[in-house]
Design an enzyme around this catalytic site. Sequence first.
Site, PDB file in Angstrom:
ATOM      1  CB  THR A  89      -0.325  -6.254  -0.305  1.00 13.21           C
ATOM      2  OG1 THR A  89      -0.637  -7.244   0.692  1.00 13.21           O
ATOM      3  CG2 THR A  89      -1.126  -4.985  -0.039  1.00 13.21           C
ATOM      4  CG  ASP A 100      10.225   0.441   3.367  1.00 12.29           C
ATOM      5  OD1 ASP A 100      10.658  -0.297   4.278  1.00 12.29           O
ATOM      6  OD2 ASP A 100       9.126   0.258   2.815  1.00 12.29           O
ATOM      7  CE1 TYR A 139      -1.279  -5.157  10.740  1.00 12.88           C
ATOM      8  CE2 TYR A 139      -3.610  -5.691  10.915  1.00 12.88           C
ATOM      9  CZ  TYR A 139      -2.561  -5.115  10.231  1.00 12.88           C
ATOM     10  OH  TYR A 139      -2.807  -4.489   9.027  1.00 12.88           O
ATOM     11  CG  ASP A 146      14.047   1.413  12.667  1.00 12.08           C
ATOM     12  OD1 ASP A 146      12.803   1.321  12.768  1.00 12.08           O
ATOM     13  OD2 ASP A 146      14.830   0.757  13.384  1.00 12.08           O
ATOM     14  CB  ILE A 156      -0.968  -0.026   1.192  1.00 11.36           C
ATOM     15  CG1 ILE A 156      -2.016  -1.143   0.990  1.00 11.36           C
ATOM     16  CG2 ILE A 156      -1.653   1.327   1.377  1.00 11.36           C
ATOM     17  CD1 ILE A 156      -2.862  -1.424   2.211  1.00 11.36           C
ATOM     18  CE  LYS A 177      -1.782  -1.599  10.793  1.00  9.19           C
ATOM     19  NZ  LYS A 177      -1.008  -0.545  10.081  1.00  9.19           N
TER      20      LYS A 177
END
Length: 255
Positions: free
Chosen positions: A196, A41, A161, A67, A22, A165
């Site tokens: 993805t 990245d 996760y 990072d 994404i 989020k």
Amino acid sequence: MTTPNFRLDGQVALVTGAASGIGRGIALGIAGSGADVACLDLAGPALDDLVAEIHESGRRALAVPGDVTDPTSLAEAVRRTEADLGPLGLAVNSAGIADAAPAESMALAQWQRVVDVDYTGVFLSCQAEARVMLPREHGAIVNVASMSGTIVNRGLLQAHYNSAKAAVAHLSRSLAMEWADRGVRVNALSPGYTATPMNSRPEVAEQVKQFEADTPLGRMARVDELVGPAVFLLSDAAGFCTGVDLLVDGGFTCW
């Protein structure tokens, strides 16, 4: 009445997690909408390839190895962005990881790594970006959360996760309220299941069939279908939008 301006011409953006998935799609979409883009990245060929593709489109781009869990790295990324491209006015914080495991046996290090990247990394990114945006009283930040911050995904063991989020969405609201009178808008973008590379591996093919069956539109999103919502939230067309968690999930959370 004037036509809404969805363009980003002449602006400078920073995208974290830009090398794949994404983040990569959004970086290309931002460039296609007229902005120059710093791409943050981990160092590698994918990051260099992205920058080359943006250059080929006619926009300026900068590879910024970094990072998101390191405040010094992020401060340097912002410094380099401004030195090479100009004043930073837009940011999309997309860096994230997933690493499923049952909650009862999850190692603390596994929990902490996901929270560090997916939640704390977003906070630190916003902090570094806002430090140059707030004095100018101008800026727009989009944090990539997930529909997993609103629902619990059937069959996926990812308490860390999901929690991270959900925290990103509320962090975005909180920062939006802190900075509302200082010219910086902050919104969250929450994708549903998206095609993805992570979701295109042969070993998850059967799971993907379930994802698609559970989505009212009957398929996963294409990465390019996240670009429009991200560009909208960055653009002047969304000038009265702040503190929004925009779900782009094919209707999934309606059920």
